[in-house]
Design a protein around this motif. Structure first.
Motif, PDB file in Angstrom:
ATOM      1  N   PRO A 280      39.255   7.626 -55.247  1.00 10.57           N
ATOM      2  CA  PRO A 280      38.819   6.596 -54.418  1.00 10.57           C
ATOM      3  C   PRO A 280      40.074   5.730 -53.905  1.00 10.57           C
ATOM      4  O   PRO A 280      40.093   5.493 -52.817  1.00 10.57           O
ATOM      5  CB  PRO A 280      37.955   5.548 -55.278  1.00 10.57           C
ATOM      6  CG  PRO A 280      37.413   6.655 -56.201  1.00 10.57           C
ATOM      7  CD  PRO A 280      38.703   7.591 -56.525  1.00 10.57           C
ATOM      8  N   GLU A 281      41.207   5.587 -54.342  1.00 10.86           N
ATOM      9  CA  GLU A 281      42.198   5.229 -54.078  1.00 10.86           C
ATOM     10  C   GLU A 281      43.077   5.715 -53.070  1.00 10.86           C
ATOM     11  O   GLU A 281      43.533   5.205 -51.962  1.00 10.86           O
ATOM     12  CB  GLU A 281      43.136   4.793 -55.425  1.00 10.86           C
ATOM     13  CG  GLU A 281      44.858   4.313 -54.979  1.00 10.86           C
ATOM     14  CD  GLU A 281      44.608   2.708 -54.320  1.00 10.86           C
ATOM     15  OE1 GLU A 281      45.641   2.138 -54.028  1.00 10.86           O
ATOM     16  OE2 GLU A 281      43.458   2.195 -54.441  1.00 10.86           O
ATOM     17  N   ALA A 282      43.050   7.099 -53.224  1.00 10.75           N
ATOM     18  CA  ALA A 282      43.507   7.881 -52.178  1.00 10.75           C
ATOM     19  C   ALA A 282      42.856   7.957 -50.855  1.00 10.75           C
ATOM     20  O   ALA A 282      43.361   7.863 -49.841  1.00 10.75           O
ATOM     21  CB  ALA A 282      43.582   9.410 -52.826  1.00 10.75           C
ATOM     22  N   LEU A 283      41.444   7.872 -50.885  1.00  9.92           N
ATOM     23  CA  LEU A 283      40.610   7.691 -49.926  1.00  9.92           C
ATOM     24  C   LEU A 283      40.984   6.350 -48.926  1.00  9.92           C
ATOM     25  O   LEU A 283      40.898   6.240 -47.982  1.00  9.92           O
ATOM     26  CB  LEU A 283      39.230   7.934 -50.193  1.00  9.92           C
ATOM     27  CG  LEU A 283      38.730   9.401 -50.463  1.00  9.92           C
ATOM     28  CD1 LEU A 283      37.320   9.184 -51.108  1.00  9.92           C
ATOM     29  CD2 LEU A 283      38.671  10.231 -49.260  1.00  9.92           C
ATOM     30  N   ARG A 284      40.939   5.229 -49.952  1.00 12.61           N
ATOM     31  CA  ARG A 284      41.159   3.813 -49.421  1.00 12.61           C
ATOM     32  C   ARG A 284      42.505   3.923 -48.638  1.00 12.61           C
ATOM     33  O   ARG A 284      42.453   3.318 -47.644  1.00 12.61           O
ATOM     34  CB  ARG A 284      41.310   2.791 -50.617  1.00 12.61           C
ATOM     35  CG  ARG A 284      41.348   1.404 -50.086  1.00 12.61           C
ATOM     36  CD  ARG A 284      41.577   0.566 -51.064  1.00 12.61           C
ATOM     37  NE  ARG A 284      42.902   0.698 -52.029  1.00 12.61           N
ATOM     38  CZ  ARG A 284      43.867   0.142 -51.550  1.00 12.61           C
ATOM     39  NH1 ARG A 284      43.995  -0.571 -50.376  1.00 12.61           N
ATOM     40  NH2 ARG A 284      45.064   0.259 -52.100  1.00 12.61           N
ATOM     41  N   LEU A 285      43.708   4.538 -49.247  1.00 10.05           N
ATOM     42  CA  LEU A 285      44.964   4.376 -48.437  1.00 10.05           C
ATOM     43  C   LEU A 285      44.928   5.432 -47.232  1.00 10.05           C
ATOM     44  O   LEU A 285      45.524   4.806 -46.150  1.00 10.05           O
ATOM     45  CB  LEU A 285      45.742   4.948 -49.454  1.00 10.05           C
ATOM     46  CG  LEU A 285      46.427   4.066 -50.629  1.00 10.05           C
ATOM     47  CD1 LEU A 285      47.134   4.560 -51.524  1.00 10.05           C
ATOM     48  CD2 LEU A 285      46.977   2.795 -50.254  1.00 10.05           C
ATOM     49  N   CYS A 286      44.157   6.215 -47.171  1.00 10.72           N
ATOM     50  CA  CYS A 286      44.372   7.081 -46.139  1.00 10.72           C
ATOM     51  C   CYS A 286      43.246   6.579 -44.967  1.00 10.72           C
ATOM     52  O   CYS A 286      43.694   6.265 -43.647  1.00 10.72           O
ATOM     53  CB  CYS A 286      43.300   8.548 -46.244  1.00 10.72           C
ATOM     54  SG  CYS A 286      44.632   9.688 -47.313  1.00 10.72           S
ATOM     55  N   ARG A 287      42.261   5.854 -45.353  1.00 12.95           N
ATOM     56  CA  ARG A 287      41.451   5.283 -44.363  1.00 12.95           C
ATOM     57  C   ARG A 287      41.619   3.647 -43.952  1.00 12.95           C
ATOM     58  O   ARG A 287      41.099   3.172 -43.038  1.00 12.95           O
ATOM     59  CB  ARG A 287      40.001   5.368 -44.940  1.00 12.95           C
ATOM     60  CG  ARG A 287      39.198   6.613 -45.100  1.00 12.95           C
ATOM     61  CD  ARG A 287      38.166   6.547 -45.921  1.00 12.95           C
ATOM     62  NE  ARG A 287      36.934   6.220 -44.878  1.00 12.95           N
ATOM     63  CZ  ARG A 287      36.243   5.105 -45.075  1.00 12.95           C
ATOM     64  NH1 ARG A 287      36.245   4.358 -46.166  1.00 12.95           N
ATOM     65  NH2 ARG A 287      35.387   4.696 -44.025  1.00 12.95           N
TER      66      ARG A 287
END
Length: 289
Positions: A280-287
């Motif tokens: 989730p953190e990786a997705l949040r940072l990407c998006r």
């Protein structure tokens, strides 16, 4: 396509901001058929990664011998039992239950921790042939086609092999050949999206599209890491991405979560479970949200 410049951009493209008036049905359904006696972790990691990747619904078909374990362990993914042999591996008798669920799914994630037996291989062959939706084929799903590569062509497939699994399909890198070049040759040969795993994982499509990844680290080199990648790829396909874009984005996010785990735990102690928690953190940072 180069992951260094475009990995996060690709994630934003395939996972745009969600409409306020939306529900779980808007984000697709993933069906995972994974696991066997002794390999319940693979089923848990793949289905949980599909959940963490944003799929609206995730169903998990598992051999009835291990169903009690997965029924307790998986909370968001909905586990159900299917027929298996005395060794705890699926058999062709599992097909009616799986196909019934598959009729309402957007993607099938197949192979993580299945084990190998003649009955399991027959079930995998028949499922791939019957599927009207994209299939993410990992681990023993790929191994099931050893000596049967003719049955791989003509399908909407994502193959996620490492070097050894490709060798079982009769495909080997030429001396000095890059991973990217080999992935392109393999994609053309099998008519499938190929995720050739390893340092600088390369994702190739039969039409010549190529994505070479820049995220990830040696701490990811342990059992269970590939199960996460298969589940993530399925989640992105379920949400509407084409198979190549989904696989490329999943490789990038998977490696990014691994890099976040490296920062937090170090390369020796980090685990696939740590990576799962950091998706989730990786997705949040990407998006950016």
């Amino acid at each position: 396509m180069n992951a260094t410049a475009n990995g996060a951009d690709l994630v934003r493209k395939i996972l745009p901001p969600r409409a306020s008036e939306s529900h779980k049905g808007n984000y697709g359904t993933v069906l995972c058929l994974c696991g066997s006696t002794g390999y319940t972790g693979a089923a848990y990691l793949a289905s949980s990664a599909a959940v963490r990747g944003g799929a609206g619904l995730v169903f998990l078909a598992v051999p009835e011998s291990v169903y009690p374990i997965l029924a307790v362990k998986t909370v968001e993914a909905m586990a159900f039992p299917v027929a298996c042999d005395e060794s705890g591996r699926i058999t062709p008798e599992a097909l009616p239950a799986v196909l019934g669920r598959l009729s309402g799914a957007d993607v099938l994630v197949l192979g993580c921790g299945l084990g190998r037996s003649p009955g399991t291989e027959e079930a995998v062959h028949r499922l791939v042939a019957a599927s009207a939706v994209p299939v993410v084929l990992d681990a023993d799903g790929i191994n099931a086609f050893e000596n049967h590569i003719d049955k791989l062509s003509g399908r909407d497939l994502v193959l996620t092999p490492h070097e050894g699994e490709l060798a079982r399909l009769g495909f080997r890198r030429s001396p000095g050949e890059s991973r990217a070049s080999a992935a392109l040759r393999c994609a053309e040969k099998f008519g499938a999206v190929v995720v050739f795993k390893g340092p600088g994982t390369a994702v190739a499509a039969p039409d010549g599209r190529l994505f070479v990844n820049s995220t990830g680290n040696p701490g990811m080199a342990r059992g269970g890491s590939g199960d996460l990648l298969a589940g993530l790829t399925g989640a992105f396909i379920a949400q509407g991405a084409d198979s190549f874009s989904a696989a490329a984005a999943a490789v990038y996010v998977h490696g990014f979560a691994g890099d976040l785990a490296l920062q937090k735990y170090g390369e020796v102690g980090m685990t696939p479970g740590d990576m799962l928690a950091l998706i989730p953190e990786a997705l949040r940072l990407c998006r950016g949200r």
